[in-house]
Write an enzyme that holds these catalytic residues in place. Sequence first.
Site, PDB file in Angstrom:
ATOM      1  N   GLU A 227     -10.343   2.962  -4.547  1.00  0.00           N
ATOM      2  CA  GLU A 227     -10.030   4.359  -4.225  1.00  0.00           C
ATOM      3  C   GLU A 227      -8.977   4.996  -5.151  1.00  0.00           C
ATOM      4  OE1 GLU A 227     -10.937   4.698   0.444  1.00  0.00           O
ATOM      5  OE2 GLU A 227      -9.096   3.620   0.014  1.00  0.00           O
TER       6      GLU A 227
ATOM      7  N   HIS B  89      -3.110   3.524  -4.461  1.00  0.00           N
ATOM      8  CA  HIS B  89      -2.510   3.111  -3.182  1.00  0.00           C
ATOM      9  C   HIS B  89      -1.067   2.643  -3.408  1.00  0.00           C
ATOM     10  CE1 HIS B  89      -5.813   3.321  -0.240  1.00  0.00           C
ATOM     11  NE2 HIS B  89      -6.606   3.055  -1.258  1.00  0.00           N
TER      12      HIS B  89
ATOM     13  N   ASP C 108       0.869  -1.179   0.000  1.00  0.00           N
ATOM     14  CA  ASP C 108       0.000   0.000   0.000  1.00  0.00           C
ATOM     15  C   ASP C 108       0.899   1.220   0.000  1.00  0.00           C
ATOM     16  OD1 ASP C 108      -2.225   1.890   0.524  1.00  0.00           O
ATOM     17  OD2 ASP C 108      -3.335   0.093   1.075  1.00  0.00           O
TER      18      ASP C 108
END
Length: 777
Positions: free
Chosen positions: A340, A278, A208
């Site tokens: 996201e 990410h 991440d």
Amino acid sequence: MNKHYSLQTKTLLTTLCALLLFTFGSKAQTTVDDPHYGIIPAPASITTGQGTFVFSQLTQIKADNVKDRNVLFLKDFLLNNRHFNNKLSKYNPKIKSSKGTTLIITSKGAATLPKEGYKLTITPRRITLVGKDAGLFYGIQSLMQLFPVETSGTEKLPCITIEDSPRFGYRGMMLDVSRHFFTVPQVKKVIELMAAYKLNNFHWHLVDGQGWRIEIKKYPKLTQVGGYRMQTMYGTNRDWPDSLSYGGYYTQDEIRDVVKFAAARYINVVPEIEMPAHSEAALRAYPELKCELPADSKVPAREVNNIYCPTPETFTFLENVLTEVMELFPSKYIHIGGDEANKEPWKASVFCQNLIKEKGLKDEHELQSYFIQTIEKFLNSKGRSIIGWDEILEGGLAPNATVMSWTGEEGGIAAARQKHNVIMTPQTTGNYFDHYQSGSPQEPVSFGRYAALDETYNYDPVSKELTPEEQKYVIGTQGNLWTEYVPTVAKLQYQIMPRLFALSEVAWSKPENKDYTNFSEVRLAKHFARLENLHYNYRVPTALTVIDTMVFGSKFTFAPKSVVPGAKIYITYNGRDPLDTDWEYSSPVTIIVPPNEKREFKTRVITPTGRRSIATRILMVNKGLMPSTDYSANKVGLTCKLIKSKFTTPDQLDYAAIAVKDSVVADKLSAEALKKDNPNFGMVFNGYISIPADGAYNFSQASYTDTEVQIDGEKITEAEPALPLAKGFHKIKVKYIYNVPAPIPGQYRIRQTPLRVFISAPGAVGKKEIDPATLFN
Ligand code: ACM
């Protein structure tokens, strides 16, 4: 008893119903009264026989194959946990059992069992466990759970027959090791716990923005650079940054070791390699994989640093990374993230815009879909399948993708309708284990909302919105532990337990066998004792189910209890949170509250190994119903003053003489519309609220520093949020302040929470924003 007091009694009953039931509930039952015999997750079926089986050092174990890994697993438990060195020999059904007690472990008869199923039959002289592979392992787990937690040399087991198999094939737990890193032994402890509770997929979030944690030989900078950061806490944590280097990663040998350890416990490890977003850690190591933007681009660097550019170089890089990942993980599933992704850099990138045109794509969502489908094609060509977070639906699903529904249930529902497999792990249903476990400010800092144990427990992954045919695509469920607010292993264990127990029952047990009262008040006892024994940390349940409440009446009796065996409950009447130097609770406590006085009763549980619950608080007030006014004009809305000035507390509004607009009528309690044109202001609302029935009403606010609420002139506070109100109209006054952010943080107290005032009716669960239709002037 006069009218006034009888009304109070009614109030007490309506507000205290759940609490009284709990405090006067039956004592923790022994497993004899428990239809599930203490086993978590609840087995599919248990029938009770006669008598007990006494397991001892002399019990003979007979198995089809004495070297079978499951048999050796049990042998190891008996030796190391019980100090039994039982004789182990080959099972031959033709040879009659000798005298004494025998445990038979066999796969004969297993062919007719459901997948991962087992049958465990305990009679006074013989235990027979039938199963194969994972089924046998789960049968052994159930058998081990039937043993008492503390060994006494001979273990009495109930004579029962269990026939068991799981509801879902995918029973998962995700651990994020990027935001905070956990060592191999720490990860193995999570895996051991998963295995004991029949979970079978460990989703390892290895990559991440805050750290790349898996060694990739071809790209050493991923871990050398991307595996470390210059502060312990990561950016959005509320702690101040420090000056320490923080990080770590797993070598490929360590990864192989974890995969093997998990496989020995029938747990598949699903690696997650996040893309396209990410990805700050990877892009810190290999910045050439970012989008190159025009010099005058206004896209914030933070977004550019977060997302790969879909160039041939990026795909080559990711395919090389995934090739090494596939060598390490035999998992059919490879998780590729997909959540996201802020696509602003793609909008601004000439390369991306040309690619969109060249491929005939509609927009950046379809570009993400193209990205994911390119990776899917590569992984499918190697015999693997992708899992992605539900945003991979945007722009069109990759043909063979499994969707992990996290933003809510909608993504999973949509994917199932498109005939795609779905794993339900919504952040809205108690599956996010990074959320708080109660609304108490005593909980350790965690993320966002709270997901109490019963919410996790009561979730059904199969949405009622799906048809029976669509429901078949829901292959399972998962709990997720994101670790932004999980810096230590103690916090890790606190966050997942006892919620992992609840998850295991959601994933494994039939809905008709679930029963939260039995789970939380009876069965958890033994499992907390096990955690104590194994020195796992966990969230200790409070001694009263209601953590913080205010009640009205003159006499109360409390009988707090703890489900943790051997735990002590400490109590105070002085408003302090109990410590182990306070009174230890021993028998029901009755408190008399004189008229117009208050009393406070607090409890805290401390377990045998010293783990503490948060404290509970009950504020008792002996106060009559507040009479309603004789207001009768029936004009809807509240009068409202707007005062354009800077305030730092709502109190200051009392002294602000100049109102720009005086006494207009506001149709609701809201300030949103004013914020655009007014950088700093205060508002004062006045009028009446219609109360539908006599009772104790709780009020609460989005903020107690920006908003003040008064009912009949009494200020609502967090410590005293309720009032006993008679049916009819009551005066309401609400003060609210708002400021624009100061240019230099910290120079000026910023007041920026929304104006929101909530009410909860007597006995209601949860709260609702005050209905504008109940407001008058
Ligand atoms: C997620 O929680 N962003 C998958």
